[in-house]
Design a protein around this motif. Structure first.
Motif, short mmCIF file in Angstrom:
data_model
loop_
_atom_site.label_atom_id
_atom_site.label_comp_id
_atom_site.label_asym_id
_atom_site.label_seq_id
_atom_site.Cartn_x
_atom_site.Cartn_y
_atom_site.Cartn_z
N GLN A 14 -1.89 1.99 2.09
CA GLN A 14 -1.28 0.69 1.82
C GLN A 14 -1.90 -0.36 2.74
OE1 GLN A 14 0.88 1.72 -1.30
NE2 GLN A 14 1.17 -0.31 -0.41
N GLU A 15 -2.06 -1.54 2.21
CA GLU A 15 -2.57 -2.65 3.01
C GLU A 15 -1.68 -2.83 4.24
OE1 GLU A 15 -2.88 -6.28 0.82
OE2 GLU A 15 -3.49 -7.47 2.55
N GLY A 16 -2.32 -2.95 5.38
CA GLY A 16 -1.60 -3.12 6.64
C GLY A 16 -1.38 -1.82 7.40
N ASP A 17 -1.47 -0.70 6.72
CA ASP A 17 -1.33 0.59 7.40
C ASP A 17 -2.63 0.94 8.11
OD1 ASP A 17 0.80 2.35 4.99
OD2 ASP A 17 1.21 0.76 6.46
N ASN A 18 -2.54 1.96 8.96
CA ASN A 18 -3.75 2.46 9.62
C ASN A 18 -4.38 3.56 8.77
OD1 ASN A 18 -3.18 0.76 11.78
ND2 ASN A 18 -2.05 2.33 12.90
N SER A 19 -5.71 3.63 8.82
CA SER A 19 -6.45 4.65 8.08
C SER A 19 -7.15 5.58 9.06
CB SER A 19 -7.51 4.01 7.18
OG SER A 19 -6.96 3.09 6.28
N ARG A 61 -10.90 -3.53 15.36
CA ARG A 61 -10.03 -2.82 14.41
C ARG A 61 -10.46 -1.39 14.12
NH1 ARG A 61 -9.02 -3.55 9.31
NH2 ARG A 61 -10.87 -4.75 8.79
N ALA A 79 -4.66 -1.65 10.73
CA ALA A 79 -4.25 -2.72 9.82
C ALA A 79 -5.24 -2.87 8.67
CB ALA A 79 -4.10 -4.03 10.59
N THR A 80 -5.36 -1.82 7.90
CA THR A 80 -6.35 -1.76 6.83
C THR A 80 -6.20 -2.92 5.85
OG1 THR A 80 -6.20 0.65 7.02
CG2 THR A 80 -7.47 -0.22 5.20
N GLN A 81 -7.31 -3.51 5.49
CA GLN A 81 -7.33 -4.68 4.62
C GLN A 81 -8.05 -4.35 3.31
OE1 GLN A 81 -9.40 -7.59 6.99
NE2 GLN A 81 -7.85 -7.61 8.59
N ASP A 84 -11.64 -3.48 3.30
CA ASP A 84 -12.06 -2.20 3.89
C ASP A 84 -12.31 -1.14 2.81
OD1 ASP A 84 -9.66 -2.66 6.58
OD2 ASP A 84 -11.80 -3.20 6.51
N VAL A 113 -7.70 0.70 -0.63
CA VAL A 113 -6.57 0.01 -0.01
C VAL A 113 -5.69 -0.55 -1.12
CG1 VAL A 113 -5.87 -1.82 1.57
CG2 VAL A 113 -8.00 -0.56 1.98
#
Lengths: 115, 115
Positions: A14-19, A61, A79-81, A84, A113
Motif C-alpha cells: 500500500q502507498e505509504g507503507d514500507n517495502s 528513503r 513510505a513507498t510511493q 517506486d 504500489v
C-alpha cells in the motif's frame, strides 16, 4: 555456476507503507553489492550499494542490509510511493583477474504500489 | 547529468539478417559492458571492455556475436545472423575505471525483436 537469486518475484504494498525486498547470493568472493531499479522500457538505475565490510547503509528513503553469514541482502523502502513501482534487482560484484570486476544480477522482484 | 547513450532504441529484424547496436558510454569511463536481458530476467553479461581491450567475452556467442571498441570510446555489438532466440533487450553500461566502488551506469537499452 554461482548466482544471485531473489526470494519473491512479486511484491504489492500500500502507498505509504514500507517495502522490503530480499535477495540471496551465493558467491563467497562477492565484496560489493548493488540494488538497481528498472522501470518498464528503461535500463537499470542505481539505487544504493554496500561493501562487504558493512552490514547496513542508508540512503534517501532506502536502506540496504547485508548479512554475510547467511549471504542475504535486503532493500527497505520507507513510505513507498507510486513512483517506486518497478522491478528491483540485486547484483553482486566480484573481482576477476587484474583490475576487472564482474556484476551478476538476480532475476528481479516486481514491486507494485497500490493506491 | 551524463548518461550512457544507445541506439537504436528499438529494432525489428527477420531471422538470418544482420543487426548492429551502438553505445556511447559516459565520457571518461574506461570500462564498458554489453548485457542481454530477456524479459522477466536480470541482465546477463555478454562482453566487457577495458579501454579498447576485451576483458571478458566468455559469455558471448562468438559464432554469431561480435563486439568492438576500436578507439576505446564508443562500442558496437553485432549479431549475424540473427536468430529468433536473440529477441531481448541489449543493455550497455559503463563505469569510470578500476576500483571497488565504481558502480555501473546503464543506458536505456535497445529492444530487439527477431521475426
Amino acid at each position: 555456476g554461482e548466482s544471485v537469486g531473489l526470494h519473491l518475484p512479486t511484491l504489492s504494498v500500500q502507498e505509504g507503507d514500507n517495502s522490503i525486498i530480499n535477495c540471496a547470493y551465493s558467491n563467497s568472493a562477492s565484496d560489493y553489492f548493488i540494488w538497481y531499479k528498472q522501470e518498464s522500457g528503461k535500463g537499470p538505475q542505481f539505487i544504493i550499494d554496500i561493501r562487504s565490510n558493512m552490514d547496513k547503509r542508508q540512503g534517501q528513503r532506502v536502506t540496504v542490509l547485508l548479512n554475510k553469514t547467511v549471504k542475504h541482502l535486503s532493500l527497505q523502502i520507507a513510505a513507498t510511493q507510486p513512483g517506486d513501482s518497478a522491478v528491483y534487482f540485486c547484483a553482486e560484484n566480484y573481482p576477476l583477474s587484474g583490475s576487472a570486476r564482474q556484476l551478476t544480477f538476480g532475476s528481479g522482484t516486481q514491486l507494485t504500489v497500490l493506491p | 547529468e551524463a548518461e550512457v547513450a544507445q541506439s537504436p532504441r528499438y529494432k525489428i529484424t527477420e531471422k538470418s539478417q544482420a543487426v548492429a547496436f551502438w553505445c556511447d558510454p559516459i565520457s571518461g569511463h574506461a570500462t564498458l559492458y554489453w548485457y542481454r536481458q530477456i524479459l522477466g530476467q536480470g541482465p546477463e553479461l555478454l562482453v566487457q571492455f577495458q579501454d579498447e581491450s576485451v576483458v571478458d567475452d566468455s559469455q558471448l556467442p562468438k559464432d554469431r556475436f561480435s563486439a568492438e571498441r576500436l578507439k576505446g570510446v564508443d562500442s558496437t555489438l553485432k549479431i549475424q545472423p540473427a536468430e529468433l532466440g536473440d529477441s531481448a533487450m541489449y543493455l550497455c553500461a559503463s563505469r569510470p575505471s578500476v576500483g571497488l566502488k565504481e558502480t555501473q551506469y546503464f543506458g536505456p537499452g535497445t529492444r530487439l525483436l527477431v521475426l
